[in-house]
Scaffold this motif. Structure first.
Motif, PDB file in Angstrom:
ATOM      1  N   ASP A 136      23.578 -11.050  -1.436  1.00 46.25           N
ATOM      2  CA  ASP A 136      24.399 -11.647  -0.392  1.00 46.25           C
ATOM      3  C   ASP A 136      24.004 -11.146   0.994  1.00 46.25           C
ATOM      4  O   ASP A 136      24.088 -11.874   1.987  1.00 46.25           O
ATOM      5  N   PHE A 137      23.534  -9.887   1.056  1.00 42.84           N
ATOM      6  CA  PHE A 137      23.060  -9.339   2.325  1.00 42.84           C
ATOM      7  C   PHE A 137      21.793 -10.061   2.773  1.00 42.84           C
ATOM      8  O   PHE A 137      21.655 -10.443   3.950  1.00 42.84           O
ATOM      9  N   ILE A 138      20.859 -10.259   1.850  1.00 46.79           N
ATOM     10  CA  ILE A 138      19.617 -10.969   2.171  1.00 46.79           C
ATOM     11  C   ILE A 138      19.926 -12.405   2.608  1.00 46.79           C
ATOM     12  O   ILE A 138      19.338 -12.915   3.574  1.00 46.79           O
ATOM     13  N   ALA A 139      20.856 -13.055   1.913  1.00 42.46           N
ATOM     14  CA  ALA A 139      21.227 -14.422   2.270  1.00 42.46           C
ATOM     15  C   ALA A 139      21.752 -14.480   3.699  1.00 42.46           C
ATOM     16  O   ALA A 139      21.433 -15.409   4.458  1.00 42.46           O
ATOM     17  N   ALA A 140      22.537 -13.494   4.081  1.00 40.96           N
ATOM     18  CA  ALA A 140      23.066 -13.445   5.450  1.00 40.96           C
ATOM     19  C   ALA A 140      21.943 -13.218   6.456  1.00 40.96           C
ATOM     20  O   ALA A 140      21.933 -13.817   7.542  1.00 40.96           O
ATOM     21  N   GLN A 141      20.990 -12.351   6.106  1.00 42.91           N
ATOM     22  CA  GLN A 141      19.857 -12.099   6.994  1.00 42.91           C
ATOM     23  C   GLN A 141      19.002 -13.350   7.184  1.00 42.91           C
ATOM     24  O   GLN A 141      18.512 -13.628   8.289  1.00 42.91           O
ATOM     25  N   LEU A 142      18.839 -14.116   6.124  1.00 38.72           N
ATOM     26  CA  LEU A 142      18.030 -15.336   6.207  1.00 38.72           C
ATOM     27  C   LEU A 142      18.657 -16.362   7.142  1.00 38.72           C
ATOM     28  O   LEU A 142      17.940 -17.163   7.760  1.00 38.72           O
ATOM     29  N   ARG A 143      19.965 -16.333   7.244  1.00 42.04           N
ATOM     30  CA  ARG A 143      20.629 -17.274   8.148  1.00 42.04           C
ATOM     31  C   ARG A 143      20.363 -16.946   9.617  1.00 42.04           C
ATOM     32  O   ARG A 143      20.612 -17.761  10.503  1.00 42.04           O
ATOM     33  N   ALA A 155       0.809  -1.220   0.000  1.00 38.30           N
ATOM     34  CA  ALA A 155       0.000   0.000   0.000  1.00 38.30           C
ATOM     35  C   ALA A 155       0.843   1.271   0.000  1.00 38.30           C
ATOM     36  O   ALA A 155       0.310   2.382  -0.129  1.00 38.30           O
ATOM     37  N   ARG A 156       2.154   1.136   0.111  1.00 39.93           N
ATOM     38  CA  ARG A 156       3.020   2.320   0.162  1.00 39.93           C
ATOM     39  C   ARG A 156       3.202   2.913  -1.233  1.00 39.93           C
ATOM     40  O   ARG A 156       3.154   2.206  -2.237  1.00 39.93           O
ATOM     41  N   ALA A 157       3.394   4.223  -1.280  1.00 38.15           N
ATOM     42  CA  ALA A 157       3.562   4.899  -2.570  1.00 38.15           C
ATOM     43  C   ALA A 157       4.792   4.377  -3.308  1.00 38.15           C
ATOM     44  O   ALA A 157       4.784   4.237  -4.539  1.00 38.15           O
ATOM     45  N   THR A 158       5.853   4.120  -2.560  1.00 39.68           N
ATOM     46  CA  THR A 158       7.075   3.559  -3.143  1.00 39.68           C
ATOM     47  C   THR A 158       7.450   2.311  -2.341  1.00 39.68           C
ATOM     48  O   THR A 158       8.250   2.381  -1.402  1.00 39.68           O
ATOM     49  N   PRO A 159       6.880   1.158  -2.697  1.00 36.23           N
ATOM     50  CA  PRO A 159       7.098  -0.055  -1.915  1.00 36.23           C
ATOM     51  C   PRO A 159       8.561  -0.512  -1.949  1.00 36.23           C
ATOM     52  O   PRO A 159       9.220  -0.432  -2.993  1.00 36.23           O
ATOM     53  N   TRP A 160       9.048  -0.942  -0.798  1.00 35.94           N
ATOM     54  CA  TRP A 160      10.364  -1.568  -0.730  1.00 35.94           C
ATOM     55  C   TRP A 160      10.197  -3.043  -1.018  1.00 35.94           C
ATOM     56  O   TRP A 160       9.223  -3.667  -0.595  1.00 35.94           O
ATOM     57  N   ALA A 161      11.130  -3.631  -1.754  1.00 35.83           N
ATOM     58  CA  ALA A 161      11.094  -5.056  -2.080  1.00 35.83           C
ATOM     59  C   ALA A 161      12.356  -5.729  -1.562  1.00 35.83           C
ATOM     60  O   ALA A 161      13.419  -5.092  -1.465  1.00 35.83           O
ATOM     61  N   VAL A 162      12.234  -6.997  -1.225  1.00 35.85           N
ATOM     62  CA  VAL A 162      13.399  -7.748  -0.761  1.00 35.85           C
ATOM     63  C   VAL A 162      14.516  -7.689  -1.795  1.00 35.85           C
ATOM     64  O   VAL A 162      15.699  -7.582  -1.453  1.00 35.85           O
ATOM     65  N   SER A 163      14.145  -7.700  -3.061  1.00 32.18           N
ATOM     66  CA  SER A 163      15.138  -7.666  -4.141  1.00 32.18           C
ATOM     67  C   SER A 163      15.854  -6.314  -4.242  1.00 32.18           C
ATOM     68  O   SER A 163      16.837  -6.189  -4.979  1.00 32.18           O
ATOM     69  N   ASP A 164      15.409  -5.306  -3.507  1.00 34.82           N
ATOM     70  CA  ASP A 164      16.095  -4.014  -3.508  1.00 34.82           C
ATOM     71  C   ASP A 164      17.436  -4.090  -2.782  1.00 34.82           C
ATOM     72  O   ASP A 164      18.328  -3.260  -3.018  1.00 34.82           O
TER      73      ASP A 164
END
Length: 209
Positions: A149-156, A136-145
């Motif tokens: 490698d940062f996301i992979a570390a967060q998932l751990r 619903a945000r005007a400029t949605p943030w996406a995980v792919s943003d």
């Protein structure tokens, strides 16, 4: 959940709407060491199973997921709620036999809980949850943003939560047990409040039944 017949809500649409609107749930499991509870966002995949499947995640450092659950897990979703003063009741002037209460909507979802660590499943759950709250945000943030490698570390650092729902309990306590004159005055009193939550509850009170 204690639910007198006047407040029982078995309407699937209402139950799903409460779950979708809830910003945060509480996941509760019974264990050999006592009950454990963790606040966390959950979303319901309505396409899976008879009643849908709840998904979410919690910190890997949280010992909750390592404790073997006894029986089914319980996910608690709260909807609009408001304090009701007896001063609003017409009955107060007539008999004085009134006490305060609380109006609220609640949904309890039950089912066996599964904690998972697979990175692909985690990424899918995190992505879907993010899209749900960013949509619903005007400029949605996406995980792919964020960098992969940062996301992979967060998932751990997290574990996934999956609860195939076996049953729901819905409760909608909105002064249905009060006389019409009381309901009208409660709705008016809450509508006049400066608190947005009170105003939301006011709109949900049935002033005619």
């Amino acid at each position: 959940m204690y639910t007198p017949p006047a407040f029982r809500d078995d309407d699937v649409k209402n139950i799903r709407a409460t779950i979708r609107a809830a910003r945060l749930a509480n996941l509760v499991t019974a264990t050999a060491d006592g009950p454990l509870a963790t606040p966390l966002p959950l979303f319901l995949d309505e396409s899976e199973g008879e009643h849908g499947v709840l998904y979410g995640h919690m910190a890997r450092a949280n010992s909750h997921w390592r404790a073997s659950p006894i029986g089914e897990a319980l996910a608690i979703f709260m909807g609009p709620e408001a304090y009701v003063t007896p001063s609003w009741y017409a009955t107060k002037q007539e008999t004085g036999k009134v006490v305060p209460t609380w109006n609220y909507i609640a949904v309890h979802a039950y089912g066996p809980v599964e904690f998972f660590e697979d990175s692909e499943r985690l990424l899918d759950a995190v992505t879907r949850l993010t899209n749900l709250h960013e949509g619903a945000r005007a400029t949605p943030w996406a995980v792919s943003d964020a960098p992969a490698d940062f996301i992979a570390a967060q998932l751990r650092g997290i574990v996934g939560v999956r609860i195939p729902v076996t049953r729901f309990e819905g409760k909608r306590k909105m002064s249905q047990n009060r006389p019409e004159a009381d309901r009208v005055r409660v709705a008016a009193g809450l509508a006049a409040s400066e608190e947005p939550r009170d105003q939301e509850v006011a709109r949900l009170i049935p002033t005619q039944v």
